[in-house]
Design a protein around this motif. Structure first.
Motif, mmCIF file in Angstrom:
data_model
loop_
_atom_site.group_PDB
_atom_site.id
_atom_site.type_symbol
_atom_site.label_atom_id
_atom_site.label_comp_id
_atom_site.label_asym_id
_atom_site.label_seq_id
_atom_site.Cartn_x
_atom_site.Cartn_y
_atom_site.Cartn_z
ATOM 1 N N UNK A 111 -21.402 -24.819 36.981
ATOM 2 C CA UNK A 111 -21.473 -23.382 37.232
ATOM 3 C C UNK A 111 -22.215 -23.069 38.525
ATOM 4 N N UNK A 112 -21.615 -22.152 39.299
ATOM 5 C CA UNK A 112 -22.251 -21.670 40.522
ATOM 6 C C UNK A 112 -22.317 -20.149 40.465
ATOM 7 N N UNK A 113 -23.036 -19.581 41.426
ATOM 8 C CA UNK A 113 -23.260 -18.140 41.442
ATOM 9 C C UNK A 113 -22.120 -17.414 42.144
ATOM 10 N N UNK A 114 -22.172 -16.090 42.073
ATOM 11 C CA UNK A 114 -21.169 -15.248 42.712
ATOM 12 C C UNK A 114 -21.820 -14.417 43.808
ATOM 13 N N UNK A 115 -20.978 -13.810 44.615
ATOM 14 C CA UNK A 115 -21.451 -12.937 45.688
ATOM 15 C C UNK A 115 -21.765 -11.554 45.124
ATOM 16 N N UNK A 116 -22.892 -10.995 45.516
ATOM 17 C CA UNK A 116 -23.340 -9.719 44.971
ATOM 18 C C UNK A 116 -22.396 -8.580 45.319
ATOM 19 N N UNK A 117 -21.763 -8.625 46.473
ATOM 20 C CA UNK A 117 -20.898 -7.530 46.908
ATOM 21 C C UNK A 117 -19.497 -7.601 46.317
ATOM 22 N N UNK A 118 -18.971 -8.809 46.129
ATOM 23 C CA UNK A 118 -17.588 -8.951 45.672
ATOM 24 C C UNK A 118 -17.460 -9.346 44.209
ATOM 25 N N UNK A 119 -18.534 -9.865 43.612
ATOM 26 C CA UNK A 119 -18.549 -10.390 42.236
ATOM 27 C C UNK A 119 -17.797 -11.717 42.109
ATOM 28 N N UNK A 338 -24.416 -24.005 27.404
ATOM 29 C CA UNK A 338 -25.763 -24.283 27.909
ATOM 30 C C UNK A 338 -25.983 -25.743 28.272
ATOM 31 N N UNK A 339 -25.186 -26.631 27.706
ATOM 32 C CA UNK A 339 -25.384 -28.055 27.986
ATOM 33 C C UNK A 339 -24.722 -28.486 29.295
ATOM 34 N N UNK A 340 -23.934 -27.592 29.901
ATOM 35 C CA UNK A 340 -23.244 -27.947 31.134
ATOM 36 C C UNK A 340 -24.112 -27.623 32.343
ATOM 37 N N UNK A 341 -23.905 -28.336 33.452
ATOM 38 C CA UNK A 341 -24.812 -28.208 34.598
ATOM 39 C C UNK A 341 -24.591 -26.933 35.409
ATOM 40 N N UNK A 342 -25.636 -26.516 36.104
ATOM 41 C CA UNK A 342 -25.579 -25.422 37.063
ATOM 42 C C UNK A 342 -26.054 -25.944 38.408
ATOM 43 N N UNK A 343 -25.628 -25.292 39.468
ATOM 44 C CA UNK A 343 -26.043 -25.717 40.805
ATOM 45 C C UNK A 343 -27.553 -25.673 40.944
ATOM 46 N N UNK A 344 -28.137 -24.582 40.471
ATOM 47 C CA UNK A 344 -29.590 -24.410 40.482
ATOM 48 C C UNK A 344 -30.052 -24.035 39.086
ATOM 49 N N UNK A 345 -31.336 -24.121 38.848
ATOM 50 C CA UNK A 345 -31.871 -23.729 37.550
ATOM 51 C C UNK A 345 -31.565 -22.277 37.271
ATOM 52 N N UNK A 346 -31.639 -21.446 38.300
ATOM 53 C CA UNK A 346 -31.347 -20.021 38.156
ATOM 54 C C UNK A 346 -30.131 -19.656 39.008
ATOM 55 N N UNK A 347 -29.302 -18.781 38.457
ATOM 56 C CA UNK A 347 -28.176 -18.214 39.197
ATOM 57 C C UNK A 347 -28.405 -16.705 39.205
ATOM 58 N N UNK A 348 -29.257 -16.242 40.117
ATOM 59 C CA UNK A 348 -29.831 -14.898 40.012
ATOM 60 C C UNK A 348 -28.848 -13.750 40.183
ATOM 61 N N UNK A 349 -27.839 -13.928 41.015
ATOM 62 C CA UNK A 349 -26.897 -12.818 41.218
ATOM 63 C C UNK A 349 -26.124 -12.544 39.930
ATOM 64 N N UNK A 350 -25.685 -13.596 39.278
ATOM 65 C CA UNK A 350 -24.954 -13.418 38.019
ATOM 66 C C UNK A 350 -25.832 -12.780 36.957
ATOM 67 N N UNK A 351 -27.098 -13.197 36.903
ATOM 68 C CA UNK A 351 -28.027 -12.582 35.948
ATOM 69 C C UNK A 351 -28.218 -11.100 36.252
ATOM 70 N N UNK A 352 -28.341 -10.776 37.543
ATOM 71 C CA UNK A 352 -28.529 -9.380 37.940
ATOM 72 C C UNK A 352 -27.317 -8.539 37.555
#
Length: 383
Positions: A111-119, A338-352
């Motif tokens: 899992x990776x994050x998304x762009x705040x402007x485009x989603x 939850x058991x699958x990996x993420x690029x970083x510990x936090x993916x802040x844009x998606x959380x926001x």
């Protein structure tokens, strides 16, 4: 807070299939009756007719119908030869089907994050995920992009990135069939594109349905076999391990009628979205989506103060304005993933985004009066 109710003939619908049905007259019933008469409920003549229309509309060489958008993704992963342990990069801010199909085959969604402007999926994150995974000895085989809410992903960056790194790019266009990007239609990006005809989609049937688009002759032939149990020359000649993933003929007949008004409906969605954007751009407590003229605007999604979202949604409901939250929990935070990996510990844009988004009614049959009422009501609530 009590707001004067809108005065209109009909209540506001989040998706108004009844109004679309009225627009089409008796065409749907006639189309269904034809299927009932000829009795070819599986792979009847309407299937090939619809596939021809879909290919012509998209500009893709091949359009292959199937049983759902989820199965479209799965058929393509089978066609790509995905194996257990393969790593596939995908966004976390999306519907579960994007990652679900990867996990079906024992592969690993990263899992990776998304762009705040485009989603949409962040290309920089994709490159970092490829580098990180491969530095740790994992085999990254491909990327699944998602055109969230009808807006095409950054395909200029993603296609280059996939080519430079030797990865396949699968486009999840469940919400964006009919959209365009840099004068190219959705369905012509990556190795292949999967879409959905779920009833609430911009082009939806009256049940489940999906389609695959590709210019690759070999892949198209393979997918046609895989959707019918991996058949060869006939249904008892199985040359692949496949799926039961055919679209039923009645759904194809319905879509043939609906696609005739689809361009008109897309244009109406775009005008409604532009009106929303113009209105909300003047409100300090609402963040409208960045406008993209090529989007199908499957959803119109604003951002509000997370601490006030529940109250805003409740008040809108009391005032007769339906809303939805897409999506309240990013995939990497859900129990199944939850058991699958993420690029970083936090993916802040998606959380926001998960904490702040609200999707408003947008469909071709919203009246100007209804839309004005929606806008005025939100202004009164947030200001």
């Amino acid at each position: 807070m009590k707001i004067s109710h809108q005065k209109d003939d009909e209540p506001i619908q989040f998706v108004d299939l009844a109004a679309q049905r009225a627009r089409l007259g008796d065409a749907i019933e006639v189309a269904i009756s034809k299927v009932i008469s000829h009795q070819q409920f599986i792979m009847g003549p309407e299937i090939s007719q619809l596939e021809h229309l879909l290919a012509k509309f998209s500009g893709a060489k091949h359009a292959i119908t199937c049983s759902s958008g989820t199965d479209a993704l799965a058929l393509l992963l089978l066609g790509f030869g995905i194996k257990p342990g393969d790593v596939v990069i995908c966004p976390t801010f999306t519907f579960c089907a994007t990652a679900e199909v990867i996990a079906w085959f024992g592969a690993i969604p990263l899992f990776v994050d998304v762009d705040l402007n485009t989603f949409n999926i962040n290309p920089t994150d994709v490159q970092n995920a490829i580098d990180t995974a491969q530095n740790n000895g994992h085999k990254v085989t491909g990327i699944v992009s998602v055109d969230l809410f009808g807006r095409p992903a950054d395909y200029k960056a993603l296609e280059k990135l996939a080519k430079d790194n030797g990865k396949w790019l699968l486009c999840d266009a469940a919400q964006s069939f009919g959209a365009s990007y840099n004068n190219r239609n959705v369905g012509t990006f990556g190795i292949a594109t999967a879409t959905s005809f779920f009833p609430a989609k911009p082009l939806g049937c009256y049940g489940d349905g999906g389609a695959i688009f590709t210019d690759d002759d070999k892949l198209a032939s393979l997918v046609k076999s895989l959707r019918s149990h991996g058949k060869g020359e006939h249904k008892y000649d199985n040359i692949h391990i496949g799926m039961a993933a055919r679209m039923d003929t009645i759904q194809a007949a319905i879509l043939i009628e609906k696609i005739s008004i689809f361009p008109e409906e897309i244009e109406k969605r775009r005008r409604i979205a532009e009106k929303y954007n113009n209105y909300f751009s003047n409100l300090t407590n609402v963040i409208p989506p960045s406008y993209h003229e090529g989007s199908t605007w499957a959803q119109y999604t604003i951002q509000v103060d997370p601490q006030k979202r529940e109250a805003i949604q409740k008040t809108l409901r009391q005032e007769g304005i339906p809303t939805q939250i897409y999506y309240p929990i990013p995939l990497h935070r859900q129990k199944a993933y939850r058991s699958y990996p993420t690029l970083r510990k936090e993916l802040p844009v998606s959380d926001q985004l998960a904490a702040s988004v609200i999707s408003l009614p947008i469909h071709p049959y919203i009246s100007s009066k209804q839309q004005e009422y929606i806008c005025q009501t939100i202004k009164k609530i947030v200001c």
